[in-house]
Write an enzyme that holds these catalytic residues in place. Structure first.
Site, mmCIF file in Angstrom:
data_model
loop_
_atom_site.group_PDB
_atom_site.id
_atom_site.type_symbol
_atom_site.label_atom_id
_atom_site.label_comp_id
_atom_site.label_asym_id
_atom_site.label_seq_id
_atom_site.Cartn_x
_atom_site.Cartn_y
_atom_site.Cartn_z
ATOM 1 C CG HIS A 349 -2.081 0.946 1.074
ATOM 2 N ND1 HIS A 349 -2.166 2.121 1.787
ATOM 3 C CD2 HIS A 349 -3.197 0.895 0.303
ATOM 4 C CE1 HIS A 349 -3.272 2.750 1.466
ATOM 5 N NE2 HIS A 349 -3.933 2.037 0.568
ATOM 6 C CB CYS A 350 3.970 2.120 1.816
ATOM 7 S SG CYS A 350 3.442 1.777 3.496
#
Length: 358
Positions: A349-350
């Site tokens: 996600h990052c």
């Protein structure tokens, strides 16, 4: 976006908002690793197989747009992707200079307006998580580069006392007017010391198009972002969250996650309903050179047809995949070993930012 100092453009007033991650996407944006900002060269070689597997998994259901620092990086990335059998018809590499690879935080915040069928970008300020990892000037410009590439209007939030720092990993949306965030991050003196909590909430309403801001206090151990919400709590529909949970009272994360669950139980949505909370176990601790890393199954990415979940060579991996799968019955659940990626202090996600359709 045309503005005057006395008449700033406020997206929410014009019907723009940031949709939930499960809203259909045009593409997922990434920034190709090319410096030693997050991984040494040796570590990069270890993480690239999982990173490329991640790209291939996204490309199964949508386009992948990649900020590639320069022509040399573009060529190197192309060779790696071709060697791995990636579908290059689904992958676009663009010569957008970057400092680091965490596109969730330095990438654009895309807004949509379903009534006018328009999209735009919010160009939030970015300071590498409180000026921890300079330089970050190129990353700070990425939203403008992408706005120009997509030929979209953009707006830059600003207060009289300075820019507004906002990272994509610090905010989580249900698509129905609510955003979740953490005080440890957004109220940190290294981000927006010139703003009060009430002022920050107003910027979230004005520029993300939400009506409600819900706060948790902290994040997890090892998270150098000062408590990003995408490692702890994720919406899976308008009123349900997956919340990271630690069962071992001796684990350093236990008190922080206990507090988050208590806070979540006390919250009420705009319609007065409580949140439905699904417990998501934490993996066993992951260390590198004695450093506790921010390993969390909550750092998954929702794509058009799948959910890509970090795994950590842990007995709990399959349980986490099963729990996440129960929340997304219409999507394929793809687990990818993130042990070498999380050495850079983040995961899937990052690394990514979605571009919604309208």
């Amino acid at each position: 976006m045309a503005e005057t100092p006395n008449q700033p453009f406020i997206p929410a007033r014009e019907g723009f908002f940031f949709p939930a991650e499960w809203h259909p996407h045009v593409a997922i944006w990434l920034s190709w690793p090319h410096t030693e900002a997050s991984w040494t060269r040796e570590r990069q070689e270890l993480m690239f197989p999982a990173y490329i597997e991640f790209i291939k998994a996204i490309a199964e259901s949508e386009q992948v747009c990649i900020n590639a620092h320069n022509e040399e990086v573009m060529q190197a990335a192309t060779l790696r992707l071709l060697a791995a059998g990636a579908d290059m018809n689904r992958i676009t590499l663009l010569p957008h200079p970057t400092n680091d690879s965490w596109c969730r935080d330095h990438g654009p915040a895309f807004l949509i307006n379903p009534q006018t069928k328009k999209r735009m970008i919010v160009n939030w300020g970015y300071n590498a998580w409180g000026n921890k990892y300079p330089p970050y000037d190129r990353d700070d410009r990425i939203p403008i580069e992408i706005a120009q590439y997509r030929q979209l209007d953009y707006v830059t939030p600003a207060a009289s006392t300075g820019s507004i720092i906002m990272e994509g990993g610090s905010v989580e949306f249900n698509g129905a007017g609510t955003v979740l965030t953490s005080r440890a991050c957004l109220l940190n003196q290294n981000r927006n010391s010139h703003l009060t909590q009430a002022q920050i909430e107003q910027y979230l309403r004005d520029y993300y198009g939400v009506q409600q801001v819900l706060w948790v206090e902290e994040g997890i151990v090892g998270d150098d972002t000062d408590g990003h919400i995408d490692d702890t709590v994720r919406f899976v529909n308008e009123d349900t969250v997956l919340a990271a949970y630690e069962a071992n009272p001796q684990d350093d994360n236990y008190p922080f996650l206990q507090d988050i669950h208590r806070e979540l139980r006390e919250m009420r949505l705009l319609n007065g309903k409580p949140l439905t909370i699904v417990e998501l176990p934490m993996p066993d601790p992951v260390y590198s050179d004695g450093l506790r890393l921010p390993a969390s199954y909550a750092n998954f990415l929702i794509t058009n047809k799948s959910v890509i979940v970090p795994t950590f060579r842990c007995d709990k991996d399959q349980l986490a995949l099963d729990i996440i799968g129960s929340c997304f019955p219409d999507r394929k659940i793809i687990g990818i070993d993130s042990t070498d990626i999380v050495w850079g202090l983040g995961s899937f996600h990052c690394l990514s930012q979605q571009e919604p359709s309208v």
